[in-house]
Design an enzyme around this catalytic site. Structure first.
Site, PDB file in Angstrom:
ATOM      1  N   CYS A  47     -25.272 112.294 -66.930  1.00 46.74           N
ATOM      2  CA  CYS A  47     -25.011 111.649 -67.702  1.00 46.74           C
ATOM      3  C   CYS A  47     -24.532 110.196 -68.338  1.00 46.74           C
ATOM      4  O   CYS A  47     -25.300 109.577 -68.912  1.00 46.74           O
ATOM      5  CB  CYS A  47     -24.128 113.043 -68.610  1.00 46.74           C
ATOM      6  N   HIS A  70     -21.739 109.795 -75.460  1.00 45.81           N
ATOM      7  CA  HIS A  70     -23.027 111.182 -74.283  1.00 45.81           C
ATOM      8  C   HIS A  70     -22.563 112.658 -75.207  1.00 45.81           C
ATOM      9  O   HIS A  70     -21.455 112.681 -75.438  1.00 45.81           O
ATOM     10  CB  HIS A  70     -22.638 111.341 -73.421  1.00 45.81           C
ATOM     11  N   ASN A 100     -26.293 119.082 -75.768  1.00 48.31           N
ATOM     12  CA  ASN A 100     -26.780 117.716 -74.238  1.00 48.31           C
ATOM     13  C   ASN A 100     -26.952 118.210 -73.108  1.00 48.31           C
ATOM     14  O   ASN A 100     -27.863 119.124 -72.850  1.00 48.31           O
ATOM     15  CB  ASN A 100     -25.164 119.074 -73.271  1.00 48.31           C
TER      16      ASN A 100
END
Ligand code: ACO
Length: 353
Positions: free
Chosen positions: A133, A280, A310
């Protein structure tokens, strides 16, 4: 706000952004019909309302190509490259960097090479970045290095693209509600050598960090050289993401806080000088906890996790594209992007838009 940089190269400016998410939108309510969960639990524990899920034929490179094309179209439409078509612009790319945790193929070929081919970017080098990520954060700094080091290299795409829905255990309610599919892209153009006192745009500073001791907290165990597939293997379960949610949560709150503090301190900036902090998008509660620790206003943080969940390496470029297209970014705005993820990796970019 325009900042004046004296004698420091910012290397590139972001010419355009793009994104692509699958059409299929899966709401919390729809998930709750299939697994033992509820909209109330997911929303209150994560800030997620929906995620977009790709159809069976779509792989990460397909979404990556769409996001890249979307960015190239924006550059052409906004007149950044006089007289060029999107195809011609693709042909002039020097480098394609793809951040992904869910490549089309394990090991080789890279997803970047597949995207290079589909874009017709015949003059571009191509490579993947594996930093989960945090991949977009790592990718932007890698692009800056390649643009400043390479003679004649001036135009680069950085793409984050993921099909996470294929690597999550849809029976594990603790993880499957968290993830979605998507892709985002930015088109970078190398800037000229700096003149004293000139206004510059681009990457002001990047921090890249890792804590490999936490590698087991977010892991796909099967398929690599540690645990390869062998002829005759029979699997009860597909290779899927295994996550220690509590450990990752604690790491993430710490990582976001540390990176924001260190970046601001290193550049002697205050939170008031930032236009946006783009984290993020893993869990709105992680951002809330970091906001509280830092004592910053909540409005500084851009969140769109409610719509996409996500999307790993794609989450920051998708967020940048939303901000850009909705007119929330002006030339000279200072943006702080902060990422964290499997590895464990974390880091941040300070960007002058
Ligand atoms: N629906 C309903 N109940 C649930 C669900 C669900 N989807 N998931 C868990 N529960 C239950 C649990 O079974 C538990 O029940 P119990 O008390 O009866 O045992 C209860 O809810 C609490 O579970 P916790 O795991 O303690 O819930 P928590 O508040 O810690 O939230 C979460 C879990 C959301 C996973 C949190 O730990 C988290 O966000 N961690 C970080 C995850 C993350 O961000 N990962 C990715 C980062 S890096 C990257 O992007 C790849």
């Amino acid at each position: 706000m325009n900042i004046v940089i004296i004698g420091v190269a910012l290397t590139f400016e972001i010419k355009a952004t793009g994104r692509a998410v699958p059409q299929r939108r899966v709401s919390n309510e729809e998930l709750a019909q299939k697994i033992d969960t509820s909209d109330e639990w997911i929303w209150s524990h994560t800030g997620i309302k929906a995620r977009h899920i790709a159809d069976a034929e779509t792989a990460s490179s397909d979404l990556g190509v769409k996001a890249a094309w979307n960015a190239l179209e924006m550059a052409v439409e906004r007149g950044a490259y006089a007289e060029k078509t999107v195809e011609e612009l693709a042909f002039t790319l020097d480098m394609i960097i793809v951040a992904t945790t869910t490549p089309d193929f394990y090991g080789c070929p890279s997803t970047a090479c597949l995207i290079q081919n589909k874009l017709g970017a015949k003059n571009a080098g191509a490579m993947d970045i594996s930093a989960a990520c945090s991949g977009f954060i790592y990718g932007l700094e890698t692009a800056a290095g390649l643009l400043s080091a390479g003679k004649g290299r001036k135009r680069c795409l950085v793409i984050g693209c993921e099909i996470l829905s294929r690597f999550i255990d849809w029976n594990d309610r603790g993880t499957c509600v968290l993830f979605g599919d998507g892709a985002g892209a930015v088109l970078l153009e190398k800037t000229d050598a700096p003149r004293e006192g000139a206004e510059r745009r681009g990457l002001l500073r990047t921090l890249l960090r890792a804590d490999g001791a936490g590698s087991k907290n977010l892991i796909i165990k099967k398929g690599g050289s540690r645990n390869a597939y062998r002829a005759g293997d029979v699997f009860e379960f597909a290779p899927l993401i295994e996550m220690n949610g509590h450990a990752v949560y604690n790491f993430a709150v710490h990582a976001v806080t540390e990176i924001i503090k260190d970046l601001l301190e290193a550049e002697r900036l205050t939170v008031d000088e930032l236009r946006w902090i783009v984290p993020h998008q893993a869990n709105a509660r992680i951002v809330q906890a970091a906001t509280k620790r830092l004592g910053f206003p909540r409005e500084k943080f851009f969140l769109n996790i409610d719509e996409y969940a996500n999307t790993s390496a794609a989450s920051i470029p998708i967020a940048l594209d939303e901000l850009n297209r909705e007119g929330h970014l002006k030339k000279g705005d200072i943006i702080l992007c902060v990422g964290f993820g499997a590895g464990l990796t974390y880091g941040g970019n300070l960007i002058v838009w």
